[in-house]
Design a protein around this motif. Structure first.
Motif, mmCIF file in Angstrom:
data_model
loop_
_atom_site.group_PDB
_atom_site.id
_atom_site.type_symbol
_atom_site.label_atom_id
_atom_site.label_comp_id
_atom_site.label_asym_id
_atom_site.label_seq_id
_atom_site.Cartn_x
_atom_site.Cartn_y
_atom_site.Cartn_z
ATOM 1 N N LEU A 54 -9.137 9.149 3.478
ATOM 2 C CA LEU A 54 -8.978 7.853 4.150
ATOM 3 C C LEU A 54 -7.642 7.198 3.826
ATOM 4 O O LEU A 54 -7.060 6.527 4.684
ATOM 5 N N VAL A 55 -7.132 7.402 2.614
ATOM 6 C CA VAL A 55 -5.800 6.872 2.284
ATOM 7 C C VAL A 55 -4.751 7.539 3.148
ATOM 8 O O VAL A 55 -3.830 6.885 3.644
ATOM 9 N N SER A 56 -4.886 8.820 3.382
ATOM 10 C CA SER A 56 -3.953 9.517 4.266
ATOM 11 C C SER A 56 -3.992 8.929 5.674
ATOM 12 O O SER A 56 -2.960 8.690 6.299
ATOM 13 N N ILE A 57 -5.196 8.655 6.168
ATOM 14 C CA ILE A 57 -5.353 8.026 7.487
ATOM 15 C C ILE A 57 -4.734 6.632 7.478
ATOM 16 O O ILE A 57 -4.038 6.233 8.415
ATOM 17 N N ALA A 58 -4.960 5.885 6.400
ATOM 18 C CA ALA A 58 -4.420 4.522 6.302
ATOM 19 C C ALA A 58 -2.898 4.532 6.311
ATOM 20 O O ALA A 58 -2.268 3.707 6.995
ATOM 21 N N LEU A 59 -2.297 5.441 5.565
ATOM 22 C CA LEU A 59 -0.829 5.508 5.544
ATOM 23 C C LEU A 59 -0.274 5.795 6.936
ATOM 24 O O LEU A 59 0.686 5.151 7.375
ATOM 25 N N LYS A 60 -0.873 6.742 7.616
ATOM 26 C CA LYS A 60 -0.426 7.071 8.970
ATOM 27 C C LYS A 60 -0.635 5.887 9.912
ATOM 28 O O LYS A 60 0.228 5.557 10.725
ATOM 29 N N GLU A 107 0.019 -3.181 1.166
ATOM 30 C CA GLU A 107 -0.920 -2.698 0.164
ATOM 31 C C GLU A 107 -1.932 -1.819 0.886
ATOM 32 O O GLU A 107 -2.429 -2.182 1.952
ATOM 33 N N ILE A 108 -2.240 -0.692 0.287
ATOM 34 C CA ILE A 108 -3.141 0.267 0.922
ATOM 35 C C ILE A 108 -4.485 0.327 0.201
ATOM 36 O O ILE A 108 -5.532 0.381 0.831
ATOM 37 N N VAL A 135 -13.497 0.417 -4.772
ATOM 38 C CA VAL A 135 -12.133 0.442 -4.264
ATOM 39 C C VAL A 135 -12.142 -0.160 -2.863
ATOM 40 O O VAL A 135 -13.033 0.118 -2.069
ATOM 41 N N ASP A 136 -11.155 -0.979 -2.568
ATOM 42 C CA ASP A 136 -10.975 -1.476 -1.201
ATOM 43 C C ASP A 136 -9.775 -0.779 -0.589
ATOM 44 O O ASP A 136 -8.721 -0.666 -1.217
ATOM 45 N N LEU A 137 -9.956 -0.309 0.634
ATOM 46 C CA LEU A 137 -8.936 0.430 1.364
ATOM 47 C C LEU A 137 -8.541 -0.357 2.597
ATOM 48 O O LEU A 137 -9.400 -0.768 3.374
ATOM 49 N N HIS A 138 -7.256 -0.559 2.763
ATOM 50 C CA HIS A 138 -6.736 -1.336 3.889
ATOM 51 C C HIS A 138 -6.422 -0.399 5.064
ATOM 52 O O HIS A 138 -5.498 0.402 5.016
#
Length: 130
Positions: free
Chosen positions: A93-99, A36-37, A46-49
């Motif tokens: 930040l989602v892009s960073i999280a996915l990477k 989960e991202i 929103v919480d970002l993992h």
């Protein structure tokens, strides 16, 4: 449309993300094949993992943003969405999280849970913020 709805719609279109219920039980989640991202808990929160390594790498930048709240020991960061700039920040930040999740070593432990109800974020003005 609220900032969170706008962010969700934009992220929902990304091919690496799928939707489902948030594992914490509140809101919707976007997840990669592995993790989960993002948890969308409300119209603004929103919480970002992120991985521990990503948080350490960007700690000062994350802590310098009035839109972001860090919880010590958590691999989730809370992003409060008040304006379009906050949505753009979340997408970056989602892009960073996915990477980060793709590069995460198998021994890296999963998060203990998102920050929902552990963070209080007060509204702020976005005028002049970057």
């Amino acid at each position: 449309m609220t900032p969170a709805q706008s962010a969700f719609e934009r992220l929902h279109a990304w091919p690496d993300l799928t939707t489902g219920p948030a594992s914490c039980g509140t809101g919707r989640a976007l997840r990669s094949v592995r993790d989960e991202i993002v948890h969308f808990h409300s119209d603004r929160d929103v919480d970002l993992h992120l991985t521990q390594r990503a948080i350490q790498r960007f700690h000062y930048d994350l802590g310098g943003s009035s839109a972001i709240r860090l919880v010590p020991g958590s691999r989730w960061v809370t992003v409060h969405l008040d304006c379009d700039a906050d949505v753009d920040l979340l997408l970056s930040l989602v892009s960073i999280a996915l990477k980060a999740h793709q590069a995460r070593p198998p021994a890296d432990l999963p998060p203990s849970g998102c920050n929902h109800e552990r963070v209080t974020v007060l509204p702020r003005s976005c005028a002049g913020e970057v």
